[in-house]
Design a protein around this motif. Structure first.
Motif, PDB file in Angstrom:
ATOM      1  N   SER A 100       0.877  -1.309   0.072  1.00 16.94           N
ATOM      2  CA  SER A 100      -0.228   0.042  -0.031  1.00 16.94           C
ATOM      3  C   SER A 100       0.949   1.256   0.021  1.00 16.94           C
ATOM      4  O   SER A 100       1.915   1.262  -0.468  1.00 16.94           O
ATOM      5  N   HIS A 101       0.515   2.230   0.670  1.00 19.87           N
ATOM      6  CA  HIS A 101       1.349   3.613   0.472  1.00 19.87           C
ATOM      7  C   HIS A 101       1.370   4.202   2.023  1.00 19.87           C
ATOM      8  O   HIS A 101       0.937   3.688   2.817  1.00 19.87           O
ATOM      9  N   ILE A 102       2.549   4.952   2.072  1.00 16.65           N
ATOM     10  CA  ILE A 102       2.849   5.629   3.411  1.00 16.65           C
ATOM     11  C   ILE A 102       2.720   7.135   3.257  1.00 16.65           C
ATOM     12  O   ILE A 102       3.066   7.641   4.366  1.00 16.65           O
ATOM     13  N   PHE A 111      -3.340   5.510  10.202  1.00 17.17           N
ATOM     14  CA  PHE A 111      -3.530   4.169   9.583  1.00 17.17           C
ATOM     15  C   PHE A 111      -3.752   3.807   7.870  1.00 17.17           C
ATOM     16  O   PHE A 111      -3.569   3.043   7.623  1.00 17.17           O
ATOM     17  N   ASP A 112      -4.085   5.130   7.395  1.00 18.06           N
ATOM     18  CA  ASP A 112      -4.578   4.889   6.115  1.00 18.06           C
ATOM     19  C   ASP A 112      -3.155   4.639   5.066  1.00 18.06           C
ATOM     20  O   ASP A 112      -2.112   5.530   5.296  1.00 18.06           O
ATOM     21  N   GLY A 113      -3.026   3.495   4.138  1.00 18.23           N
ATOM     22  CA  GLY A 113      -2.048   3.049   3.634  1.00 18.23           C
ATOM     23  C   GLY A 113      -1.146   2.439   4.618  1.00 18.23           C
ATOM     24  O   GLY A 113      -0.598   1.158   4.084  1.00 18.23           O
ATOM     25  N   GLU A 145       3.220   8.637  -3.818  1.00 18.20           N
ATOM     26  CA  GLU A 145       2.280   9.633  -4.471  1.00 18.20           C
ATOM     27  C   GLU A 145       0.802   9.050  -4.405  1.00 18.20           C
ATOM     28  O   GLU A 145       0.145   9.111  -5.641  1.00 18.20           O
ATOM     29  N   GLU A 146       0.578   8.305  -3.454  1.00 20.03           N
ATOM     30  CA  GLU A 146      -0.895   7.797  -3.391  1.00 20.03           C
ATOM     31  C   GLU A 146      -1.892   8.724  -3.391  1.00 20.03           C
ATOM     32  O   GLU A 146      -2.875   8.996  -4.002  1.00 20.03           O
ATOM     33  N   GLU A 147      -1.630   9.438  -2.445  1.00 20.15           N
ATOM     34  CA  GLU A 147      -2.668  10.358  -1.715  1.00 20.15           C
ATOM     35  C   GLU A 147      -2.778  11.757  -2.891  1.00 20.15           C
ATOM     36  O   GLU A 147      -4.063  12.320  -2.802  1.00 20.15           O
ATOM     37  N   GLY A 148      -1.906  11.923  -3.691  1.00 17.26           N
ATOM     38  CA  GLY A 148      -1.982  13.046  -4.287  1.00 17.26           C
ATOM     39  C   GLY A 148      -1.832  14.391  -3.619  1.00 17.26           C
ATOM     40  O   GLY A 148      -2.165  15.527  -4.213  1.00 17.26           O
ATOM     41  N   GLU A 214     -11.109   0.758   5.939  1.00 17.03           N
ATOM     42  CA  GLU A 214     -12.152   0.868   5.090  1.00 17.03           C
ATOM     43  C   GLU A 214     -12.194   2.323   4.943  1.00 17.03           C
ATOM     44  O   GLU A 214     -12.749   2.679   3.786  1.00 17.03           O
ATOM     45  N   GLN A 215     -12.031   3.220   5.795  1.00 17.07           N
ATOM     46  CA  GLN A 215     -12.343   4.612   5.619  1.00 17.07           C
ATOM     47  C   GLN A 215     -13.918   5.008   5.554  1.00 17.07           C
ATOM     48  O   GLN A 215     -14.098   6.214   5.094  1.00 17.07           O
ATOM     49  N   SER A 216     -14.573   4.039   5.939  1.00 13.63           N
ATOM     50  CA  SER A 216     -16.161   4.563   5.885  1.00 13.63           C
ATOM     51  C   SER A 216     -16.685   3.773   7.172  1.00 13.63           C
ATOM     52  O   SER A 216     -15.823   3.024   7.915  1.00 13.63           O
ATOM     53  N   SER A 404     -11.626   8.733   8.675  1.00 10.26           N
ATOM     54  CA  SER A 404     -10.156   8.728   7.956  1.00 10.26           C
ATOM     55  C   SER A 404      -9.839  10.176   7.311  1.00 10.26           C
ATOM     56  O   SER A 404     -10.636  11.192   7.372  1.00 10.26           O
ATOM     57  N   HIS A 405      -8.565  10.203   6.872  1.00 11.11           N
ATOM     58  CA  HIS A 405      -8.023  11.448   6.330  1.00 11.11           C
ATOM     59  C   HIS A 405      -8.211  12.577   7.541  1.00 11.11           C
ATOM     60  O   HIS A 405      -8.318  13.871   7.221  1.00 11.11           O
ATOM     61  N   LYS A 406      -8.078  12.084   8.777  1.00 11.79           N
ATOM     62  CA  LYS A 406      -7.803  13.174   9.758  1.00 11.79           C
ATOM     63  C   LYS A 406      -7.184  12.192  10.961  1.00 11.79           C
ATOM     64  O   LYS A 406      -6.986  11.424  11.034  1.00 11.79           O
TER      65      LYS A 406
HETATM   66 MN    MN Z   1      -6.238   8.114   1.420  1.00 12.11          MN
END
Ligand code: MN
Ligand code: HGY
Ligand code: MN
Length: 433
Positions: A100-102, A111-113, A145-148, A214-216, A404-406
């Motif tokens: 996945s991504h870091i 946790f995301d990635g 560069e997964e998140e952009g 899951e991010q949801s 997620s994303h927080k």
């Molecule tokens: Mn993300």
């Protein structure tokens, strides 16, 4: 466990799988997630770790150390995707990939990635420590560069890895300061001019599984602790510019203004109404980022730029929104006597994942007596970018309260340990022959 013991077991893969799976350590998973989370540009305010940043460099160095300890064959590609291979008994067979991504969003979670990267490392660690060698190689990929967060385009690293992005695209994709991904990769010490030769082509890889939070809210609210993904949303991403005329906030009469801020505000409100009116079941539309120039409290805004992020698991859901954008925004521009430019940043196709890999993961879950849910992903993932070149599956573990994303993004380590055991089991099955 010596290899002979493992060979004597009558397990389909010639390994006492349960012994291997029982090696998965929640403690080690937690420790690695925490050590990665320490590297952030915003300590105390979540994880901010953009690809090619100093924080990114620190985590990469730590992960490369872990790969070295595991004795993996490591290669960092043209744009910074890290590929670390546990060579199997039959090195000529195409490997199975996981990872996945870091990189993170600004002020993101830990946790995301990272969950997928650490779970991949944990799975390979259990195999290496047991002395067992799978028939087929296993390759961990840490995608760049997964998140952009640098360039506003998600999964740019994996897009480059599979050839969806060309060297030309790397020159075109630029950050807010106009620095291209090609240039940033070069400055980071990479060779983006090698992107063509570093590509993964159909047949180079036998399968891919990404484990991700899951991010949801579905798994956390309704259970169980394991999701097996069937489809991943795609998206279209834009930067929209409203261009007016700077002027004095106090001295300029209302009927003489070319106010980019008011126009942008109207456009954003109209965009939200459009999405709510035309959305299908899984369509979402977001304006997440806005910039104003010259951004003075007593200056009428000359230029306002905001981002559009439109997604769905079916292409029609995306197109129903984007088809109307230009006419709508031009109407707003005319009303406020300004001009509008819609700058496409990029697209990700919605994808259905491989029935073969979904079946392997389901079989592994059933063999372990694990309850699971088949579901879709509203978030985009590197796994989606790998679908043109190999068979892909994804495992989800719950995000507490769906956050997620927080900074307060959180997942129970026990859930990650369960997901990692399932990942390891599926990898053992996929690499058995
Ligand atoms: Mn993300
Ligand atoms: O935006 C996304 O869906 C992913 O987190 N990059
Ligand atoms: Mn992610």
């Amino acid at each position: 466990l010596d290899v002979d013991t493992l060979k004597n077991q009558n397990d389909p893969i010639g390994v006492d799988k349960q012994t291997l799976l029982d090696r998965v350590s929640g403690e080690r998973i937690k420790d690695r997630i925490e050590r990665i989370a320490e590297h952030t540009a915003t300590p105390g305010e979540g994880c901010s770790r953009f690809t090619y940043s100093e924080e990114d460099r620190c985590v990469r160095d730590m992960i490369l150390d872990w790969f070295d300890t595991l004795g993996l064959q490591v290669n960092v590609d043209a744009v910074g995707n890290i590929r670390a291979r546990l060579v199997g008994k039959n090195p000529d067979l195409a490997p199975v990939v996981t990872g996945s991504h870091i990189d993170t969003v600004p002020h993101g979670g830990k946790f995301d990635g990272v969950t997928g990267v650490v779970s991949a490392i944990e799975a390979v660690t259990c195999i290496v420590d047991s002395g067992f060698r799978p028939e087929r190689s296993i390759e961990i990929i840490v995608f760049a560069e997964e998140e952009g967060s640098n360039f506003g385009m998600t999964t740019a690293g994996s897009k480059t890895l599979v050839g969806t992005f060309s060297e030309q695209d790397l020159h075109h994709l630029k950050n807010e300061d106009g620095v291209s991904m090609f240039e940033m990769a070069e400055r980071f010490g990479l060779h983006p001019e090698h992107c063509e030769q570093d590509r993964i082509r159909p047949g180079d890889v036998d399968a891919m599984i990404e484990l991700h939070v899951e991010q949801s809210i579905v798994l956390d609210r309704e259970g169980p602790s394991i999701g097996i993904v069937q489809a991943i949303a795609g998206g279209k991403f834009y930067r929209v510019h409203f261009i007016g005329e700077a002027n004095h906030a106090g001295a300029t009469p209302m009927d003489m203004r070319k106010d980019a801020m008011v126009a942008a505000a109207n456009a954003i409100a109209r965009f939200h109404e459009l999405v709510m009116e035309k959305k299908l079941k899984d369509t979402v539309g977001t304006v997440g980022q806005i910039h104003c120039e010259p951004n003075g409290s007593n200056v009428i805004a000359e230029r306002v730029t905001f981002t559009l992020d439109i997604r769905d698991v079916v292409q029609e859901g995306i197109d129903r929104i984007t088809d109307d954008l230009e006419a709508m925004f031009n109407e707003v521009a005319e009303t406020f006597n300004v001009t509008c430019e819609i700058e496409p940043v990029g697209t990700s196709k919605p994808v259905r994942l491989s029935e073969r890999i979904i079946g392997v993961i389901e079989h592994a879950a059933q063999s372990a007596g694990l309850d699971y849910r088949l579901m879709n992903s509203g978030a985009v993932h590197d796994a989606a970018e790998m679908t043109p070149v190999t068979d892909v599956g994804m495992i989800f573990v719950p995000s507490i309260d769906g956050k997620s994303h927080k900074p307060d993004e959180h997942t129970h380590i026990s859930d990650i340990q369960l997901g990692c055991k399932l990942l390891l089991s599926a990898l053992l099955d996929l690499t058995a022959r």
